[in-house]
Design a protein around this motif. Structure first.
Motif, PDB file in Angstrom:
ATOM      1  N   ASN A   6      32.903  39.863  43.936  1.00  0.00           N
ATOM      2  CA  ASN A   6      32.861  40.559  45.186  1.00  0.00           C
ATOM      3  C   ASN A   6      32.618  42.311  45.111  1.00  0.00           C
ATOM      4  O   ASN A   6      33.517  42.775  44.455  1.00  0.00           O
ATOM      5  CB  ASN A   6      34.129  40.210  46.160  1.00  0.00           C
ATOM      6  CG  ASN A   6      34.131  38.946  46.490  1.00  0.00           C
ATOM      7  OD1 ASN A   6      33.740  38.129  47.479  1.00  0.00           O
ATOM      8  ND2 ASN A   6      34.810  38.065  45.676  1.00  0.00           N
ATOM      9  N   GLY A   7      31.807  42.711  45.579  1.00  0.00           N
ATOM     10  CA  GLY A   7      31.430  44.148  45.558  1.00  0.00           C
ATOM     11  C   GLY A   7      30.573  44.619  46.683  1.00  0.00           C
ATOM     12  O   GLY A   7      30.366  44.047  47.315  1.00  0.00           O
ATOM     13  N   ARG A   8      30.234  45.985  46.670  1.00  0.00           N
ATOM     14  CA  ARG A   8      29.321  46.439  47.498  1.00  0.00           C
ATOM     15  C   ARG A   8      28.166  46.948  46.687  1.00  0.00           C
ATOM     16  O   ARG A   8      28.262  47.252  45.663  1.00  0.00           O
ATOM     17  CB  ARG A   8      29.831  47.744  48.206  1.00  0.00           C
ATOM     18  CG  ARG A   8      29.245  48.006  49.354  1.00  0.00           C
ATOM     19  CD  ARG A   8      29.910  48.852  50.285  1.00  0.00           C
ATOM     20  NE  ARG A   8      29.259  48.955  51.733  1.00  0.00           N
ATOM     21  CZ  ARG A   8      29.428  48.162  52.749  1.00  0.00           C
ATOM     22  NH1 ARG A   8      30.188  47.103  52.627  1.00  0.00           N
ATOM     23  NH2 ARG A   8      28.878  48.324  53.870  1.00  0.00           N
ATOM     24  N   VAL A   9      27.073  46.604  47.144  1.00  0.00           N
ATOM     25  CA  VAL A   9      25.441  46.899  46.624  1.00  0.00           C
ATOM     26  C   VAL A   9      24.809  47.700  47.485  1.00  0.00           C
ATOM     27  O   VAL A   9      25.025  47.893  48.587  1.00  0.00           O
ATOM     28  CB  VAL A   9      24.981  45.509  46.231  1.00  0.00           C
ATOM     29  CG1 VAL A   9      25.893  44.718  45.259  1.00  0.00           C
ATOM     30  CG2 VAL A   9      24.702  44.705  47.343  1.00  0.00           C
ATOM     31  N   HIS A  10      23.662  48.148  46.781  1.00  0.00           N
ATOM     32  CA  HIS A  10      22.568  48.692  47.619  1.00  0.00           C
ATOM     33  C   HIS A  10      21.916  47.723  48.495  1.00  0.00           C
ATOM     34  O   HIS A  10      21.782  46.312  48.141  1.00  0.00           O
ATOM     35  CB  HIS A  10      21.430  49.186  46.512  1.00  0.00           C
ATOM     36  CG  HIS A  10      21.994  50.404  45.892  1.00  0.00           C
ATOM     37  ND1 HIS A  10      22.085  51.668  46.195  1.00  0.00           N
ATOM     38  CD2 HIS A  10      22.322  50.299  44.472  1.00  0.00           C
ATOM     39  CE1 HIS A  10      22.622  52.495  45.422  1.00  0.00           C
ATOM     40  NE2 HIS A  10      22.692  51.771  44.267  1.00  0.00           N
ATOM     41  N   GLU A  16      41.459  41.325  41.717  1.00  0.00           N
ATOM     42  CA  GLU A  16      41.323  41.247  43.128  1.00  0.00           C
ATOM     43  C   GLU A  16      39.721  41.425  43.378  1.00  0.00           C
ATOM     44  O   GLU A  16      39.371  41.054  44.693  1.00  0.00           O
ATOM     45  CB  GLU A  16      41.893  42.444  43.966  1.00  0.00           C
ATOM     46  CG  GLU A  16      41.448  43.930  43.612  1.00  0.00           C
ATOM     47  CD  GLU A  16      42.377  44.659  42.529  1.00  0.00           C
ATOM     48  OE1 GLU A  16      42.593  45.870  42.489  1.00  0.00           O
ATOM     49  OE2 GLU A  16      42.974  43.585  41.546  1.00  0.00           O
ATOM     50  N   ALA A  17      38.927  41.685  42.557  1.00  0.00           N
ATOM     51  CA  ALA A  17      37.483  41.575  42.703  1.00  0.00           C
ATOM     52  C   ALA A  17      36.772  40.262  42.696  1.00  0.00           C
ATOM     53  O   ALA A  17      35.553  40.030  43.159  1.00  0.00           O
ATOM     54  CB  ALA A  17      36.564  42.714  42.053  1.00  0.00           C
ATOM     55  N   ILE A  18      37.699  39.297  42.010  1.00  0.00           N
ATOM     56  CA  ILE A  18      37.266  37.956  41.952  1.00  0.00           C
ATOM     57  C   ILE A  18      37.997  36.996  42.942  1.00  0.00           C
ATOM     58  O   ILE A  18      39.196  36.890  42.778  1.00  0.00           O
ATOM     59  CB  ILE A  18      37.447  37.706  40.357  1.00  0.00           C
ATOM     60  CG1 ILE A  18      36.907  38.410  39.403  1.00  0.00           C
ATOM     61  CG2 ILE A  18      37.060  36.188  40.167  1.00  0.00           C
ATOM     62  CD1 ILE A  18      36.695  38.309  38.009  1.00  0.00           C
ATOM     63  N   THR A  19      37.103  36.263  43.477  1.00  0.00           N
ATOM     64  CA  THR A  19      37.740  35.036  44.366  1.00  0.00           C
ATOM     65  C   THR A  19      37.106  33.720  43.876  1.00  0.00           C
ATOM     66  O   THR A  19      36.375  33.604  43.068  1.00  0.00           O
ATOM     67  CB  THR A  19      37.382  35.393  45.858  1.00  0.00           C
ATOM     68  OG1 THR A  19      35.984  35.233  45.846  1.00  0.00           O
ATOM     69  CG2 THR A  19      38.126  36.591  46.409  1.00  0.00           C
ATOM     70  N   ASP A  49      35.015  51.284  41.389  1.00  0.00           N
ATOM     71  CA  ASP A  49      35.822  50.613  42.438  1.00  0.00           C
ATOM     72  C   ASP A  49      36.185  49.246  41.649  1.00  0.00           C
ATOM     73  O   ASP A  49      37.157  48.444  42.224  1.00  0.00           O
ATOM     74  CB  ASP A  49      35.296  50.414  43.668  1.00  0.00           C
ATOM     75  CG  ASP A  49      35.067  51.803  44.145  1.00  0.00           C
ATOM     76  OD1 ASP A  49      35.940  52.849  43.778  1.00  0.00           O
ATOM     77  OD2 ASP A  49      34.512  51.986  45.281  1.00  0.00           O
ATOM     78  N   LEU A  50      35.309  48.583  41.030  1.00  0.00           N
ATOM     79  CA  LEU A  50      35.468  47.087  40.510  1.00  0.00           C
ATOM     80  C   LEU A  50      36.021  47.172  39.204  1.00  0.00           C
ATOM     81  O   LEU A  50      36.609  45.827  38.789  1.00  0.00           O
ATOM     82  CB  LEU A  50      34.082  46.386  40.368  1.00  0.00           C
ATOM     83  CG  LEU A  50      33.280  46.246  41.749  1.00  0.00           C
ATOM     84  CD1 LEU A  50      31.950  45.713  41.535  1.00  0.00           C
ATOM     85  CD2 LEU A  50      33.994  45.492  42.635  1.00  0.00           C
ATOM     86  N   LEU A  51      36.391  48.180  38.669  1.00  0.00           N
ATOM     87  CA  LEU A  51      37.010  48.160  37.380  1.00  0.00           C
ATOM     88  C   LEU A  51      38.534  48.799  36.915  1.00  0.00           C
ATOM     89  O   LEU A  51      39.051  49.429  37.868  1.00  0.00           O
ATOM     90  CB  LEU A  51      36.239  49.127  36.293  1.00  0.00           C
ATOM     91  CG  LEU A  51      34.434  48.666  36.479  1.00  0.00           C
ATOM     92  CD1 LEU A  51      33.745  49.586  35.470  1.00  0.00           C
ATOM     93  CD2 LEU A  51      34.635  47.482  35.893  1.00  0.00           C
TER      94      LEU A  51
END
Length: 701
Positions: free
Chosen positions: A80-84, A68-71, A52-54
């Motif tokens: 910005n992403g989702r992690v365990h 859009e993953a970088i702010t 999703d980040l690529l």
């Protein structure tokens, strides 16, 4: 606590993603940041659904991070992403708990409680977007992490509820912010050959939330640093087959994160597993949104820049926050801006912030002289002379224009000064001790200026009658010097709250509420004694001894200790105005011959003498004896020798025992004698003094 009510087939734990997508994310992150793959591999392992980040532009063989993953937040670049849910560790460098550790500028700082200085990472001689420190031993790092856990426990308890329980029930409501920290760990005496690097995603914002997530997953920060054995940690206690327990302990997230992610998913789906309920409690944070700092506009001071969001949060906190840590955070933010503006070097910034040693030590300088240079440098940083620096200070701490400032703005600055100055002393104090010492207009029209003269120069001028020099000393030095020895303290709390036990030797001593303004006024009423006391405090610091009491002539009294009770007695609480000089009276005429004292006057004199001996003389001698015992103990300990060497113990100890036995007998007898005196039936001849007999025996020998 009741577990979450998610249906069994709705498993919130995603398990490990395909390794090829983790590798693609690692490669894309390395291309974006220039970080080496061993760091980006560890980072990428924590992200769920890395795809999703690529993105892969047409005609490009390599994946890139989605724009859009970088702010950006301030000067920071954030992924910005989702992690365990077990990603990210609490930080011992958090602004809120800095006071739990010793500053390197503190006299006698415990090396095991001193944080190694954070540094910006370097690759091929150029700064890179990760943090690191000098190498530390496993034992040192373990103590630092344990201290952090205790400090965060206390901070978490201040909420009135436990955050882990709240997160288990309601999930995480606010994102946490992290930065890569490459921890360097070495075995004692191993040199570089025995050094290992561990990549830790250290929290910048949300240390307690990160710790709560780890707790729900059965982990602590030390597990991330020193390694875990995922299957051993979460194995079914009902299983008899333990063949797989030979899996190695690993601190490499690229290895253990996918194993743990798959195990969590498996255990959540197995109601019969012994850890099923524990894993279900973590369901609300099985995955969480995550922010990771991956760059900055300027990387030279990356180790400072990354804490800007944390400083903003903690200097203007939504929750209760310790004044000392908040005030110190304001100073660190100011020093960071002064460094960025080229007004300070990084070495000077770390020294003034209490994070590093004096960059320009003077070999012949006394501890007090060295400390004084730092104290005045901090005053000058907070109350600068340069107009541009004054503007910078106002911008950093959010002050209005100078004409609109008043008492509360001045006190905010003095608290900032006091909080950071205390790092260089043997103990910290309440930074409110300086409240009121500067006028409400101290920021207006250029503001207050600390004298460039040293402490000793100011006292020399004061001894020659320079009242301005003495007042300057009292404002900029004396209150801190007194606070270090708990002789004065911030005037806070009710009288009932202050009616606690005093320091050793003054149990249940009455506590007098007095602020720094009143202390200064009292010192100005007896300048000879005040100047001598300040010199004695300097002597005590330079010699690592307790300060002695000062007599009326300005001389230290051997065998005594200057305490709060003594100070309140010889510098009594008084008004802030000096008493008017009395009008000279006419010369007296000749007086008639004085009569002999009456019997009643003789009795009153004898009673006053008896009272003085019992209430002052005897306690002073006993206190001096105890102080001498302490000096003997400390001297022997410093020399690594017993207090009573074998060659003299057999002769000295019996003599001391005889003297103390005589004293003990007389103390018991004095109580009986006092009762007899009250009844008017005492016969002094009936009282045999054991001490007198002991002294007579010594005289005969």
């Amino acid at each position: 606590m009741t577990s979450t009510s998610l249906p069994p087939d709705d498993n919130p734990f995603p398990g490990a993603d395909k390794r090829e997508w983790t590798n693609h994310l690692s490669t894309a992150l390395a291309a974006e940041t220039n970080l080496p793959l061993h760091i980006t591999n560890a980072i990428a392992a924590y992200f769920v659904h890395p795809k999703d980040l690529l993105t892969r532009p047409r005609g490009d063989s390599q994946y890139r991070l989605r724009p859009e993953a970088i702010t950006h937040e301030g000067s920071l670049k954030i992924l910005n992403g989702r992690v365990h849910g077990f990603a990210g560790s609490p930080s011992e460098y958090n602004e809120r708990i800095r006071s739990a550790f010793h500053s390197p500028v503190r006299p006698g700082a415990d090396p095991l409680l001193t944080l190694p200085a954070l540094e910006t990472g370097h690759l091929a001689g150029r700064p890179a977007p990760f943090l690191t420190t000098s190498p530390v031993t496993p034992n040192h790092l373990a103590i630092l992490l344990e201290t952090m856990e205790s400090a965060l426990d206390q901070a978490d308890g201040d909420r009135g509820y436990r955050l882990a329980e709240d997160v288990a029930a309601h999930g995480q409501q606010t994102q946490t912010l992290h930065v890569p920290l490459v921890r360097r760990i070495r075995e004692e005496g191993s040199g570089d050959a025995g050094e290992q690097s561990v990549v830790d995603l250290m929290s910048i914002r949300g240390a307690n939330r990160s710790r709560a997530r780890l707790t729900l997953h059965g982990l602590k920060a030390r597990d991330i640093v020193f390694g875990i054995q995922p299957q051993e940690m979460l194995r079914n206690k009902n299983e008899q087959d333990g063949a797989w327990l030979d899996d190695p302990i690993s601190a490499d997230p690229y290895y253990w994160v996918p194993i743990l992610a798959d195990l969590l998913r498996k255990i959540y789906a197995d109601p019969d597993h012994s850890e099923h309920e524990a894993v279900r409690r973590a369901a609300q944070v099985a995955t969480v949104p995550f922010q990771l700092v991956i760059g900055a506009d300027a990387l030279t001071s990356f180790h400072n820049t990354v804490f800007d969001p944390n400083r903003v949060d903690h200097r203007r906190p939504p929750l209760d926050y310790g004044l000392a840590d908040k005030a110190a955070s304001d100073v660190r933010a100011l020093l960071r801006e002064l460094t960025a503006a080229g007004r300070l070097t990084e070495a000077d910034r770390a020294w003034l912030a209490g994070e590093g040693p004096d960059p320009s030590p003077r070999p012949t300088e006394s501890p007090v002289d060295a400390r004084d240079r730092r104290d005045i440098a901090i005053f000058n940083a907070v109350f600068p002379a340069d107009a541009a620096d004054r503007t910078l200070v106002r911008e950093v701490i959010g002050e209005p224009a100078p004409y609109a400032t008043g008492k509360r703005h001045v006190e905010n600055r003095t608290r900032m000064i006091s909080a950071v100055i205390s790092d260089g002393y043997s103990q910290r104090w309440n930074p409110r001790v300086l409240d009121g010492l500067l006028p409400a207009g101290a920021i207006k029209n250029g503001g207050f200026r600390a004298s460039p003269d040293s402490w000793s120069t100011l006292l020399e001028r004061a001894e020659k009658g320079d009242s301005d020099a003495l007042d300057t000393f009292l404002v900029t030095r004396s209150i801190h010097w007194l606070a270090e020895h708990k002789i004065v303290e911030a005037d806070r709390g009710s009288m009932g709250a202050q009616a606690q036990n005093g320091t050793e030797g003054e149990k249940n001593a009455p506590r007098i509420r007095r602020g720094g303004v009143n202390v200064r006024a009292a010192l100005l009423l007896d300048t000879v004694r005040a100047i001598a006391l300040m010199r004695e405090l300097a002597h005590a610091t330079n010699t690592s001894t307790l300060p002695r009491q000062i007599d009326e002539q300005g001389c230290p009294v051997p065998g005594t200790v200057a305490t709060r009770t003594w100070f309140d007695d010889v510098f009594p609480k008084t008004g802030t105005r000096r008493p008017k000089k009395p009008t000279p009276s006419p010369e007296p005429g000749d007086a008639p011959a004085q009569p002999d004292p009456t019997p009643q006057e003789l009795v009153l004199r004898a009673l006053a003498n008896f009272q003085a001996v019992v209430t002052v003389g005897l306690p002073t001698q006993v206190a001096g004896t105890i102080q001498a015992a302490r000096e003997l103990h400390d001297t022997a300990a410093s020399a690594g020798l017993p207090a009573f060497p074998a060659n003299v113990a057999d002769t000295v100890i019996p003599v001391l025992t005889d003297a103390l036995n005589a004293l003990r007998a007389d103390v018991r007898g004095l109580g009986t004698l006092l009762i007899a005196l009250q009844g008017g039936t005492a016969d002094i001849d009936d009282f045999d003094s054991a001490c007198a007999a002991y002294l007579n025996q010594k005289a005969d020998q």
